[in-house]
Motif scaffolding. Structure first.
Motif, PDB file in Angstrom:
ATOM      1  N   GLY A  55      -3.775   5.048   1.735  1.00  0.00           N
ATOM      2  CA  GLY A  55      -4.069   4.291   0.528  1.00  0.00           C
ATOM      3  C   GLY A  55      -5.023   4.960  -0.428  1.00  0.00           C
ATOM      4  O   GLY A  55      -5.585   4.294  -1.291  1.00  0.00           O
TER       5      GLY A  55
ATOM      6  N   PHE B 228      -6.046   0.699   5.627  1.00  0.00           N
ATOM      7  CA  PHE B 228      -6.407   0.728   4.216  1.00  0.00           C
ATOM      8  C   PHE B 228      -7.578  -0.207   3.941  1.00  0.00           C
ATOM      9  O   PHE B 228      -8.484   0.096   3.161  1.00  0.00           O
TER      10      PHE B 228
ATOM     11  N   ASP C  22      -4.280  -1.826  -3.881  1.00  0.00           N
ATOM     12  CA  ASP C  22      -4.092  -0.534  -4.530  1.00  0.00           C
ATOM     13  C   ASP C  22      -4.265  -0.725  -6.039  1.00  0.00           C
ATOM     14  O   ASP C  22      -3.536  -1.495  -6.670  1.00  0.00           O
TER      15      ASP C  22
ATOM     16  N   VAL D 117       0.863  -1.186   0.000  1.00  0.00           N
ATOM     17  CA  VAL D 117       0.000   0.000   0.000  1.00  0.00           C
ATOM     18  C   VAL D 117       0.891   1.225   0.000  1.00  0.00           C
ATOM     19  O   VAL D 117       1.583   1.511   0.982  1.00  0.00           O
TER      20      VAL D 117
END
Length: 285
Positions: free
Chosen positions: A245, A82, A213, A70
């Protein structure tokens, strides 16, 4: 001598007539109350609905957390923060399958036919069901937020913004519940409604920025993920929670996630509520 007669009692006043919108709102609340009472009498449904998202939190946090990248970091604590926006969004959308199965079960048992024989607004049956599911989803989010806090998730932008994020999550969940309602009206059995509800949910939730991501995806897949309505809500929640993130992307939904999330949810509600009510009316005929 004449017998005295008691004065006649006045007839009870009839309840005031409501207009189309007022009657629809009243009938929807009555149906919602009925569904909530039924849910309270079957607590195992609520309990099992809580177990799945809690398992996702624990598994993703502790099993995959140390290997997820991340923002260039593989710190498990960063990944936990995240992750939570994605888990929250997944939880509210997976309620769609339950909504579809519930409506299909009512159709299968003939309960919908009984509602059709009553002088009530046609759309109230579906609206009441979706409102009851929304209440159950809100309770699930409360429990899930407590579990998330125990594993290290925190909000960093204050309570008002956090409440706004939860509001966006509930709006998305309510929107997707109408997708489930349409599926429930279109199949013959609750089992088919459950399967049909999950088939499209998996690509929507996993081809997104919820668990990884999207910047690490190939260009064409990232483009799909960035324009995914689910991703817009996840992005908006990360911004409002102040979690790490936040995706750096030129896609409009990623640049204006709060507005995009609102727009996506409203459009989904308008389209799928219209289709579901029309399907209900056609089947009633």
């Amino acid at each position: 001598m004449t017998a005295s007669t008691a004065p006649a009692r006045p007839a009870p006043a009839a309840p005031p007539a409501l207009g189309g919108v007022g009657q629809s709102a009243r009938d929807s609340l009555v149906v919602a109350k009925r569904n909530l009472l039924r849910m309270s009498r079957i607590p195992e449904v609520v309990i099992f609905g809580l177990i799945q998202p809690i398992m996702f939190v624990v598994l993703f946090s502790y099993v995959f957390g140390g290997s997820m990248n991340v923002g260039g970091s593989t710190d498990s604590e960063i990944y936990r923060e995240f992750l939570m926006a994605g888990i929250f969004a997944q939880t509210v959308t997976f309620a769609t399958a339950g909504a579809g199965a519930g409506i299909a079960e009512d159709m299968h048992k003939g309960l919908i036919d009984r509602f059709r024989s009553l002088p009530m607004a046609r759309g109230a049956v579906l609206t009441g069901r979706t409102l009851a599911d929304l209440v159950q989803t809100a309770l699930t989010l409360v429990v899930l937020a407590v579990v998330a806090a125990l594993v290290g998730w925190r909000i960093h932008e204050g309570v008002p913004k956090a409440l706004a994020a939860f509001g966006l999550l509930l709006l998305l969940g309510y929107a997707f519940t109408w997708v489930g309602a349409l599926i429930g009206l279109s199949v013959r059995t609750p089992e088919a409604a459950t399967s049909g509800g999950l088939v499209w949910l998996f690509p929507v939730t996993f081809v997104s920025n919820a668990f990884v991501d999207s910047g690490n995806m190939t260009s064409w897949l990232r483009h799909i993920a960035d324009w995914n309505p689910f991703s817009a809500t996840v992005q908006a929640c990360r911004e409002l929670f102040g979690n790490p993130g936040v995706v750096q992307s030129d896609a409009w939904p990623m640049q204006h996630p709060v507005l995009a999330s609102l727009m996506y949810s409203v459009v989904i509600i308008v389209i799928f509520r219209t289709l579901a009510v029309r399907k209900y009316r056609n089947s009633a005929g």
